[in-house]
Design an enzyme around this catalytic site. Structure first.
Site, short mmCIF file in Angstrom:
data_model
loop_
_atom_site.label_atom_id
_atom_site.label_comp_id
_atom_site.label_asym_id
_atom_site.label_seq_id
_atom_site.Cartn_x
_atom_site.Cartn_y
_atom_site.Cartn_z
N LYS A 175 -23.61 -10.82 32.84
CA LYS A 175 -24.04 -12.22 32.87
C LYS A 175 -23.28 -12.97 31.79
CE LYS A 175 -26.94 -14.93 30.86
NZ LYS A 175 -26.29 -16.26 31.04
N GLU A 250 -25.20 -7.72 18.93
CA GLU A 250 -24.44 -8.31 17.83
C GLU A 250 -24.76 -9.80 17.81
OE1 GLU A 250 -23.12 -6.68 15.54
OE2 GLU A 250 -23.31 -4.75 16.53
N CYS A 284 -19.05 -16.14 15.10
CA CYS A 284 -20.10 -15.49 14.31
C CYS A 284 -19.56 -14.96 13.00
CB CYS A 284 -20.76 -14.37 15.12
SG CYS A 284 -19.61 -13.13 15.72
N GLU A 384 -27.19 -20.16 9.77
CA GLU A 384 -25.95 -20.23 10.53
C GLU A 384 -25.83 -21.62 11.16
OE1 GLU A 384 -23.51 -17.31 13.47
OE2 GLU A 384 -25.57 -17.75 14.08
#
Length: 483
Positions: A175, A250, A284, A384
């Site tokens: 996906k 992750e 990231c 973040e």
């Protein structure tokens, strides 16, 4: 006219049973519809999983070199289509042309790498304790795996999940992220042309709730590999663990680069700047914190401001330094964090404004932002942001810098800029991050070594890439022979 795209199930391009589609728009020009994709349902997931399960025995039964031949051919076909894939990636995700070309090449290289690694999937022989006996291990595929990938590396991350999964004899259902699914489709077209058997790999597009969740929860899925936000990844891991599925997630990062007095300041600025602002900060592993020794702090801030103000922002197809955000919501999130930083008392040295005039009028652009006077406890130093926003934090000495670097919930990538060997080695020993670098930006990864994070950046179960990718997608059987 935008292209209508379909799911890939059991070797065929098919419509969703829902009959619904969603649009993907060019982030450099939101008026441009890049394509329309299937807004799939749990029934579509069921069909894809059924096809993968049906194909697994035959695919897993092929000799490793034969599976590798198909992966090698996939790599070659993708390389032939590199220019097309690069432009497509730019138009749907917003990366600059240079960044997109590098990412497509990485996918080419990943398939070539695992094509060769397919020959090495086997086991090891150990010495038994008794005579007339044998002791060995075998590596066997998990079975059928679900792969959920993000929009910020929309061909590289599908590649580094699909290639090891297929090399080790698993079948898969992917996906891709709804914001940038077209290049994943190109990957499947290459697999199809390379001769991948029907059902060995399948792709279903749509929302996380209607596609991702049913995929994770499906009884026939034996392993789940996810890359995305920490919030979603944590839920993915909990859901998969309920059924004892093997899982790797992750997730996010709040990555520091420490700058010490022995560093060349211009070099440090280049290391931090490319890590912070490359890919529009939408990595990231992006460097969102520069932790700078007080002896060079002011000099670093001045040079960093000059660097940020020199960055060319523009449409990715023109290959500027920085492209747009992938979507309006991502742009709004970055702008909100700029407001948060100012309200918390940090000094906005430069940037942080939305660009709206001329070539920027129909896209999602922001000026790269540099904050100084950032306290380590501020939100902009803890959360973040996923945009081109750099927080510069002052450190009194090495211990203070290391403590600040580790004092976040994340632990993905970290670097130090120094000419002091002791500082470098101490940093590598003590930094709480899955990727640690010396005199190098926090972004950028080699494909043949493990990748993953500590703390809230990862489930910290299995790593990705390199031999670690083989480890995740295989189970070990221990064999005792007596004669």
């Amino acid at each position: 006219m935008p292209t209508d795209h379909r799911n890939y199930v059991n070797g065929e391009w098919v419509d969703s049973e829902s009959g619904d589609v969603f649009e993907v728009r060019n982030p450099a020009n939101a008026d441009e519809v890049v394509g329309r994709f299937q807004d799939s349902t749990p029934a579509d997931v069921e069909a894809a999983v059924d096809a993968a399960v049906e194909a697994q025995s035959d695919w897993g039964g092929l000799p490793g070199p034969e599976r590798g031949r198909i992966l090698r051919r996939t790599s070659a076909v993708l390389e032939e289509r590199k220019e097309e894939a690069t432009e497509t990636l730019v138009r749907e995700e917003g990366k600059t042309r240079s960044e997109a070309a590098g990412e497509v090449q990485r996918a080419v290289d990943i398939f070539a790498y695992y094509a060769q690694k397919a020959r090495d999937v086997g086991g090891v022989v150990k010495s038994p304790s008794g005579q007339n006996s044998g002791l060995s291990t075998r590596r066997e595929p998990l079975g059928t795996v679900g792969l959920i990938t993000p929009w910020n590396y929309p061909i590289a991350i599908p590649a580094w999940k699909l290639a090891p999964a297929l090399a080790t004899g698993n079948t898969a259902v992917l996906k891709p992220a709804s914001a940038a699914p077209t290049v994943a489709e190109i990957l499947f077209e290459c697999l199809d042309e390379a001769g991948l058997p029907d059902g060995a790999a399948n792709m279903v597009t749509g929302s996380g709730s209607r596609v991702g969740t049913p995929l994770i929860e499906h009884d026939a899925i034996d392993g789940v590999s996810f890359t995305g936000s920490t919030g979603v990844g944590t839920q993915v891991a909990r859901t998969a663990a309920t059924d004892l599925k093997r899982v790797q997630c992750e997730m996010g990062g709040k990555n520091p680069t420490v700058v010490m007095p022995s560093a060349d300041v211009d070099e440090a600025v280049d290391v931090v700047g490319t890590g912070a602002f490359g890919t529009t900060g939408q990595s990231c592993t992006a460097a969102s914190r520069a932790i700078v020794h007080e002896d060079v702090y002011d000099e670093f801030v001045d040079a960093m401001v000059e660097y940020a103000e020199s960055i060319e922002v523009g449409p990715g197809l023109e290959d500027p330094d920085v492209g747009p955000h992938v979507s309006e919501s991502e742009l709004e999130s970055t702008l909100e964090y700029v407001d948060v930083g100012q309200s918390e008392g940090a000094t906005l040295e430069t940037g942080g404004a939305e660009l709206t005039e001329g070539v920027y009028a129909d896209g999602y652009y922001v000026e790269p932002a540099v904050f100084s006077d950032v306290d380590p406890d501020m939100r902009i130093a803890q959360e973040e942001i996923f945009g081109p926003v750099l927080s510069v934090v002052r450190a009194s000495d090495f211990e203070d810098a290391l403590r600040t670097a580790n004092d976040v919930e994340y632990g993905l990538s970290a670097s130090i800029v120094t000419q002091d060997v002791t500082e470098a080695e101490q940093f590598l020993d003590r930094i709480e991050a899955g990727v640690a670098k010396v005199n190098e930006k926090t972004t950028g990864l080699e494909l043949h070594v493990p990748f993953g994070g500590y703390k809230d950046s990862s489930t910290n179960t299995y790593r990705e890439q390199g031999d670690a990718g083989i480890d995740f997608f295989t189970a070990t059987k221990t064999v005792y022979r007596n004669y």
